[in-house]
Design an enzyme around this catalytic site. Structure first.
Site, PDB file in Angstrom:
ATOM      1  N   GLU A  66       0.829  -1.205   0.000  1.00 48.96           N
ATOM      2  CA  GLU A  66       0.000   0.000   0.000  1.00 48.96           C
ATOM      3  C   GLU A  66       0.869   1.264   0.000  1.00 48.96           C
ATOM      4  OE1 GLU A  66      -3.175   1.292  -0.747  1.00 48.96           O
ATOM      5  OE2 GLU A  66      -3.478  -0.843  -0.502  1.00 48.96           O
ATOM      6  N   ASP A  67       2.044   1.212   0.638  1.00 47.77           N
ATOM      7  CA  ASP A  67       2.838   2.436   0.797  1.00 47.77           C
ATOM      8  C   ASP A  67       3.547   2.867  -0.490  1.00 47.77           C
ATOM      9  OD1 ASP A  67       4.471   0.258   0.921  1.00 47.77           O
ATOM     10  OD2 ASP A  67       5.619   0.892   2.665  1.00 47.77           O
ATOM     11  N   THR A  68       3.645   2.025  -1.504  1.00 46.26           N
ATOM     12  CA  THR A  68       4.267   2.442  -2.782  1.00 46.26           C
ATOM     13  C   THR A  68       3.327   2.275  -3.969  1.00 46.26           C
ATOM     14  OG1 THR A  68       5.182   0.260  -3.327  1.00 46.26           O
ATOM     15  CG2 THR A  68       6.533   1.708  -1.922  1.00 46.26           C
ATOM     16  N   ARG A  69       2.131   1.782  -3.727  1.00 48.91           N
ATOM     17  CA  ARG A  69       1.228   1.439  -4.838  1.00 48.91           C
ATOM     18  C   ARG A  69       0.926   2.636  -5.724  1.00 48.91           C
ATOM     19  NH1 ARG A  69      -3.633  -2.439  -3.669  1.00 48.91           N
ATOM     20  NH2 ARG A  69      -1.883  -3.858  -3.966  1.00 48.91           N
ATOM     21  N   GLY A  85     -14.330  -9.644  -7.062  1.00 51.64           N
ATOM     22  CA  GLY A  85     -15.219 -10.793  -7.020  1.00 51.64           C
ATOM     23  C   GLY A  85     -14.659 -11.996  -7.743  1.00 51.64           C
ATOM     24  N   GLU A 105       1.895 -13.859  -2.010  1.00 51.14           N
ATOM     25  CA  GLU A 105       2.282 -13.646  -3.404  1.00 51.14           C
ATOM     26  C   GLU A 105       3.773 -13.939  -3.584  1.00 51.14           C
ATOM     27  OE1 GLU A 105       1.779 -10.096  -6.754  1.00 51.14           O
ATOM     28  OE2 GLU A 105       1.162  -9.768  -4.689  1.00 51.14           O
TER      29      GLU A 105
END
Length: 459
Positions: A1-4, A32, A66
């Site tokens: 989240e911090d580099t997205r 979904g 991942e």
């Protein structure tokens, strides 16, 4: 989240602009959907995985899962994995320790471009399709490849010239594929002369150059004058590789590049049938493409005719006769061999007899382009006279004869030499490639195929 939305987003954009097909999980997986299945499919279908380790990476169980999938795939399928440590020391990730207050990587844009270059090198992309059988190409491309790698060369323009069908475009494509990824931007513009003759053709070619150099951005051009200025601005600010294929006129070169002064290390390649196209430009080199020797000609012919590097039993004599007729011209070798692929020996023999009377149409069409682009009827008549009557004759004697025809042969012969239609050799004798001579005679024959007396010339 911090580099997205920051570094990772910029890296993604840079990879896409470089022409790479990039998968990013938060964009590509629909809400979904079966996330694990989609991600597993994407990882297995990729050649390279780039993992951005940031301060908050380990706080995401999704990221860690991942990572496991990527490393499992790496172990089983030898995928390439690049770790990028963003505001994190590698040792902190390796040892799972530290305050994550490690070194920052300086200018992000430069770092991102480095990642893009390494990714391209690992993928070893071939962006332009070339012949399946590049016989003799290593030696023909070697010096051009070395010149492209040499940033200290004073000459930043190379003119690759030779007669039609001799392999100029193939050589330029191979050199481009080997080197485009060491430049900031690159563009290969095919069929310049043909396309520039079409309505708005030069403008469309300008749009292609600008889009390639800017890697997809900055809108469309609406007139060639605006285009020349914008291309000039784009090219002068970065190290570029541009190939202009089949240039016939100097204004095509000027319009598509917008400048003759380039950023240090930039390289421009032009393929043309005119040796002296850039005669007045000081910072350029010329490279004459030579015909293939007998052994390479037979090898190329055999690959196209038999799928191997030598003739099949029972076809050796006919193959050698056809190869001699082609006189080392790659286009002719490829066209004739492909047309006889899988045919019986009696068809080969009949094809040889027919070629004694009429040239192969596909070869004729390519070679006739050189004739069609001659400056005027004076040069066209001069070419036909030489093809029909004066091959092997002494140049000065021929000039005296043709002066009586009012054809201005001194300047005309110089133009034909510049266009690679004739040569002067063997003691000042006029010479011409056999297939060019046959092309000229065929132009005359077609004036009246059934009644020779109605043709402009008889021999």
């Amino acid at each position: 989240e911090d580099t997205r939305k920051t570094f990772t987003d910029h890296l993604y954009t840079a990879l896409v602009q470089a022409g790479l097909s990039v998968f990013r999980d938060n964009d590509e997986i629909e809400r979904g959907g079966n996330l694990k299945w989609e991600l597993d499919k994407a990882i297995k279908g990729s050649q390279i995985a780039i993992i951005v380790f940031s301060k908050d990476y380990a706080s995401s169980t999704w990221c860690l899962d991942e990572l496991v999938m990527i490393l499992d795939c790496k172990d089983t399928s030898r995928r390439t994995v690049f770790p990028v440590f963003y505001d994190v020391e590698p040792s902190e990730v390796r040892n799972q320790s530290g305050s994550f207050a490690g070194a920052f990587f300086g200018h992000e844009s430069g770092f991102i471009q480095k990642i893009v270059r390494v990714t391209e090198e690992k993928l070893n992309r071939t962006v332009l399709s070339v012949t399946h059988y590049p016989v003799g190409m290593d030696s023909r491309v070697q010096n051009i490849h070395l010149w492209l790698q040499d940033e200290s060369s004073n000459a930043n323009i190379l003119v690759i010239y030779g007669m039609g069908g001799i392999g100029k475009t193939t050589i330029a494509k191979i050199a481009y594929n080997l080197n485009f990824n060491i430049f900031d931007s690159s563009s290969f513009v095919a069929n310049v002369n043909q396309l520039s003759e079409q309505p708005n053709g030069l403008l469309e070619l300008q749009n292609q150059v600008l889009s390639n150099v800017l890697k997809g951005g900055k809108g469309r051009l609406y007139n060639v004058h605006e285009g020349a200025i914008k291309i000039n601005q784009a090219i002068c600010s970065k190290r570029v590789l541009v190939v202009l294929d089949d240039v016939e006129k100097l204004d095509q070169f000027d319009t598509l590049l917008g400048t003759r002064v380039f950023y240090p290390g930039s390289k421009i390649i032009i393929t043309t049938r005119k040796k002296g196209l850039l005669r007045a430009h000081p910072a350029h080199k010329v490279h004459k493409v030579k015909i293939l020797d007998r052994d390479k000609s037979l090898e190329l012919f055999s690959w196209h005719a038999f799928g191997q590097d030598y003739p099949m039993d029972g076809y050796v004599e006919q193959s050698e006769r056809l190869v001699r007729r082609c006189e080392g011209l790659p286009l002719a070798l490829q066209v004739l061999s492909s047309s006889l692929l899988g045919k019986s020996i009696d068809i080969w023999e009949d094809a040889l007899r027919k070629l004694e009377e009429v040239p192969h149409n596909d070869i004729q069409k390519v070679l006739e382009i050189s004739y069609d682009t001659l400056q005027d009827d004076y040069d066209k008549n001069l070419f036909l006279h030489i093809a029909c009557f004066f091959i092997g004759e002494e140049k000065d004697d021929t000039v005296k004869i043709l002066e009586k025809c009012g054809l201005h042969p001194t300047v005309g012969i110089d133009s034909l030499i510049d266009r690679c239609l004739i040569t002067v050799e063997n003691g000042n004798k006029l010479m011409m490639h056999r297939l060019l001579q046959e092309m000229g005679k065929e132009i005359v024959r077609k004036e009246s195929p059934k009644e020779p007396g109605k043709r402009s010339r008889l021999w």
